[in-house]
Design a protein around this motif. Sequence first.
Motif, mmCIF file in Angstrom:
data_model
loop_
_atom_site.group_PDB
_atom_site.id
_atom_site.type_symbol
_atom_site.label_atom_id
_atom_site.label_comp_id
_atom_site.label_asym_id
_atom_site.label_seq_id
_atom_site.Cartn_x
_atom_site.Cartn_y
_atom_site.Cartn_z
ATOM 1 N N ALA A 173 -1.955 -8.825 -1.784
ATOM 2 C CA ALA A 173 -1.771 -9.277 -3.144
ATOM 3 C C ALA A 173 -2.895 -8.405 -4.116
ATOM 4 C CB ALA A 173 -2.053 -10.603 -3.376
ATOM 5 N N PHE A 174 -3.994 -8.097 -3.240
ATOM 6 C CA PHE A 174 -5.235 -7.339 -3.643
ATOM 7 C C PHE A 174 -4.791 -5.749 -4.156
ATOM 8 C CE2 PHE A 174 -8.064 -4.213 -1.632
ATOM 9 C CZ PHE A 174 -8.961 -4.161 -2.584
ATOM 10 N N ILE A 175 -3.897 -5.371 -3.126
ATOM 11 C CA ILE A 175 -3.401 -3.991 -3.394
ATOM 12 C C ILE A 175 -2.455 -4.138 -4.481
ATOM 13 C CG2 ILE A 175 -1.833 -2.263 -2.401
ATOM 14 C CD1 ILE A 175 -4.655 -1.746 -2.024
ATOM 15 N N ALA A 176 -1.449 -5.157 -4.795
ATOM 16 C CA ALA A 176 -0.555 -5.083 -5.582
ATOM 17 C C ALA A 176 -1.083 -5.014 -7.086
ATOM 18 C CB ALA A 176 0.286 -6.347 -5.433
ATOM 19 N N SER A 177 -2.533 -5.669 -7.085
ATOM 20 C CA SER A 177 -3.017 -5.868 -8.412
ATOM 21 C C SER A 177 -3.414 -4.268 -8.943
ATOM 22 C CB SER A 177 -4.193 -6.655 -8.382
ATOM 23 O OG SER A 177 -5.287 -5.953 -7.659
ATOM 24 N N TYR A 178 -3.397 -3.390 -7.887
ATOM 25 C CA TYR A 178 -3.497 -1.967 -8.396
ATOM 26 C C TYR A 178 -2.316 -1.231 -8.995
ATOM 27 C CZ TYR A 178 -8.427 -1.692 -6.592
ATOM 28 O OH TYR A 178 -9.864 -1.936 -6.477
ATOM 29 N N THR A 205 3.379 -13.826 0.555
ATOM 30 C CA THR A 205 1.964 -13.951 -0.068
ATOM 31 C C THR A 205 2.187 -13.692 -1.805
ATOM 32 O OG1 THR A 205 1.877 -11.606 0.697
ATOM 33 C CG2 THR A 205 0.935 -13.324 2.080
ATOM 34 N N LEU A 206 2.808 -12.693 -1.945
ATOM 35 C CA LEU A 206 2.864 -12.205 -3.379
ATOM 36 C C LEU A 206 3.291 -13.082 -4.199
ATOM 37 C CD1 LEU A 206 4.244 -8.509 -3.497
ATOM 38 C CD2 LEU A 206 1.718 -9.276 -3.840
ATOM 39 N N ASN A 207 4.283 -14.097 -3.764
ATOM 40 C CA ASN A 207 5.023 -15.286 -4.477
ATOM 41 C C ASN A 207 4.111 -16.618 -4.463
ATOM 42 O OD1 ASN A 207 7.110 -13.814 -6.084
ATOM 43 N ND2 ASN A 207 8.028 -13.544 -4.192
ATOM 44 N N VAL A 240 0.854 -1.316 0.013
ATOM 45 C CA VAL A 240 -0.050 0.180 -0.194
ATOM 46 C C VAL A 240 0.847 1.237 0.138
ATOM 47 C CG1 VAL A 240 -1.761 1.441 1.355
ATOM 48 C CG2 VAL A 240 -2.060 -0.932 1.066
ATOM 49 N N SER A 241 1.954 1.292 0.822
ATOM 50 C CA SER A 241 2.673 2.450 0.938
ATOM 51 C C SER A 241 3.414 2.577 -0.559
ATOM 52 C CB SER A 241 3.657 2.483 2.256
ATOM 53 O OG SER A 241 4.735 2.346 1.838
ATOM 54 N N ALA A 242 4.022 1.757 -1.114
ATOM 55 C CA ALA A 242 4.582 1.863 -2.142
ATOM 56 C C ALA A 242 3.612 2.334 -3.385
ATOM 57 C CB ALA A 242 5.273 0.718 -2.635
ATOM 58 N N LEU A 243 2.496 1.902 -3.252
ATOM 59 C CA LEU A 243 1.386 2.476 -4.318
ATOM 60 C C LEU A 243 1.057 3.795 -4.230
ATOM 61 C CD1 LEU A 243 -0.574 -0.516 -5.429
ATOM 62 C CD2 LEU A 243 0.476 0.805 -6.636
ATOM 63 N N VAL A 244 0.698 3.902 -2.773
ATOM 64 C CA VAL A 244 0.273 5.620 -2.688
ATOM 65 C C VAL A 244 1.356 6.408 -3.035
ATOM 66 C CG1 VAL A 244 -0.451 6.770 -0.554
ATOM 67 C CG2 VAL A 244 -1.569 4.516 -0.789
ATOM 68 N N TRP A 245 2.523 6.195 -2.344
ATOM 69 C CA TRP A 245 3.659 7.098 -2.947
ATOM 70 C C TRP A 245 3.705 7.172 -4.584
ATOM 71 C CZ3 TRP A 245 6.323 10.519 -0.152
ATOM 72 C CH2 TRP A 245 6.216 10.407 1.133
ATOM 73 N N ALA A 255 8.617 -5.839 -1.540
ATOM 74 C CA ALA A 255 7.360 -5.402 -2.254
ATOM 75 C C ALA A 255 7.506 -3.731 -2.834
ATOM 76 C CB ALA A 255 6.256 -5.364 -1.040
ATOM 77 N N GLU A 256 8.334 -3.137 -2.079
ATOM 78 C CA GLU A 256 8.514 -1.753 -2.470
ATOM 79 C C GLU A 256 8.933 -1.378 -3.739
ATOM 80 O OE1 GLU A 256 9.435 -2.964 0.216
ATOM 81 O OE2 GLU A 256 8.846 -1.751 2.132
ATOM 82 N N ILE A 257 9.992 -2.387 -4.246
ATOM 83 C CA ILE A 257 10.142 -2.260 -5.717
ATOM 84 C C ILE A 257 9.700 -3.108 -6.547
ATOM 85 C CG2 ILE A 257 12.570 -3.010 -6.914
ATOM 86 C CD1 ILE A 257 14.117 -2.955 -4.507
ATOM 87 N N PHE A 258 8.936 -4.168 -6.113
ATOM 88 C CA PHE A 258 7.961 -4.844 -6.938
ATOM 89 C C PHE A 258 6.746 -3.903 -7.351
ATOM 90 C CE2 PHE A 258 4.286 -7.690 -7.519
ATOM 91 C CZ PHE A 258 4.704 -8.594 -8.013
ATOM 92 N N VAL A 259 6.176 -3.312 -6.554
ATOM 93 C CA VAL A 259 5.343 -2.500 -7.248
ATOM 94 C C VAL A 259 5.628 -0.877 -7.496
ATOM 95 C CG1 VAL A 259 3.127 -3.543 -5.768
ATOM 96 C CG2 VAL A 259 4.621 -1.501 -4.871
#
Lengths: 288, 276
Positions: free
Chosen positions: B228-233, B215-217, A118-123, A228-232
């Motif tokens: 994962a739900f959020i990553a889809s965004y 969870t993502l992998n 979430v934090s990565a996406l929001v930023w 996760a931060e790099i992933f998104v």
Amino acid sequence: MATQSSRAAARIMMAPAVFLLLVWMLVPLCMTLWFSVRDYRPLRGGDLGYVGLENFARFVSSSSFWPAIFTTLLIVGGVLLVSIVFGVLLAMLLDQPMWGQGIVRILVIAPFFVMPTVSALVWKNMFMDPTNGVFAHIWRAFGADPVVWLTDVPILSLVLIISWQWLPFATLILLTAFQSLDSEQLEAAEMDGASPLARFFFIALPHLSRAITIVILIQTIFLLAVFAEIFVTTGGAFGTRTLTYLIYQRVLESQNVGLGSAGGVYAIILANIVALFLMRIVGKNLDR
Amino acid sequence: MARAVSTQRKALNTAIAWIIGLLIFFPILWTILTSFKTEAEAIANPPVILFFDWTLENYGVVQERSNYMRFLWNSVIIAGGSTLLGILIAVPAAWSMAFVPSRRTKDILLWMLSTKMLPAVGVLYPIYLLCIQLGVLDNRVALVVILMLINLPIIVWMLYTYFREIPGEILEAARMDGAGLKEELLYVLTPMAIPGIASTILLNFILAWNEAFWTLNLTSVDAAPLTAFIASYSSPEGLFFAKLSAASTMAIAPILILGWFSQKQLVRGLTFGAVK
């Protein structure tokens, strides 16, 4: 107090935890070691045989290895620098008497509970977006051209995002340390004519050293594994590929498990060197 | 600090601290506010801050589009299940290490912590392969077990530090008063251990809730939790700010509230009481 029978009972009570962790550690570790000496590509016929240390050599000599190490160090170092410097300042501020201290503390700590995705996406979208992001609005308000954060200054952007998540942790721990500072000692130093700066450097900072070490070590362990931060945000592009991300790409994206596993072994060694220091410090604490 | 502080000084502290506090909190606040805007207002330039038409529309769209409730349910099951399972295994272990220590207790504790240093990415493929072989890829039970194992060292350590603080004199006093093992456990030790166990549960629930790498992998559809739900965004489609904000708010709200209640335990839990 510890009789023979209570010792036996204790062993039985400990057994499940010890056994599970042993399996959890050994099985994947052995498999990783096994894969690392084999040419294993699931999409191209699977296990293509023993290759010795070739994977290890190839991983280190690949053109992405040193940049990945460099990026990892930059991100870990950058986030540590921000969270220690600002953590100390913030903790010092929060330690002062004020109104609504509890609420301010909650505001400061909140980012720690935000999930990394979430934090990565929001930023990425709402702050760093070059057309509609909050930063773009601010830049334009001052008549400047908005920065294309994630492509122009990708590492800085990531350090900013990750620091935002970890600053609360550092602040919280340093604040706890500050609160145990002996105020009488500070007063005595003040009476002897020590300047505020001298009091900070010669009394407060040494007192904080233990807390700072713990923040550095715990954060390093977590930051080495930032994913996760790099992933998104960048998906490893624009020079934001850390060692963790490089291994992830080798294993899951290019499906070269042998090569990736060799990288994994390097990552395990790196993490364990860091861990060794952590153990020493935490271990000392046990003797108290 | 026993020193008297002038009101002026206090006012200045308050002002600075509130400004910084709000700055740090701003991304969260902004996300929550944006989630109540229409898409047009969400990208308005200059941005509208409070005076917009508040709407719940985005929340409806997010739920409709990706079935938020299923992800939420997965998160609850995975985080809750792994915490519960971890506690069940860790309480006896920590208990015996704290009350029947031996020469090797410290080594075992340190070794347990060392498993935490095993970088996930280093062992991702073996676990991935094992999940495929066992037919548990994208399976909630598998994630419950994996996240439990990841957090187990921390659970054991936290409980150990809490249990060690229960003074032995109280036990002895209870025995002198004629308490048997059952009374001792039920009326003396359990009440003293419950606060420690409760905060351990809380902190581990938070850690498991936010865990993203595994969870993502290891999930795709059936077992995918909120991370994962959020990553889809993250796809360009997710550039609808208001909907992204609504989704984000829905993902972090439960844990944010829980986190605020547990902030005091957080320091001890995360540093194993090494910082006082």
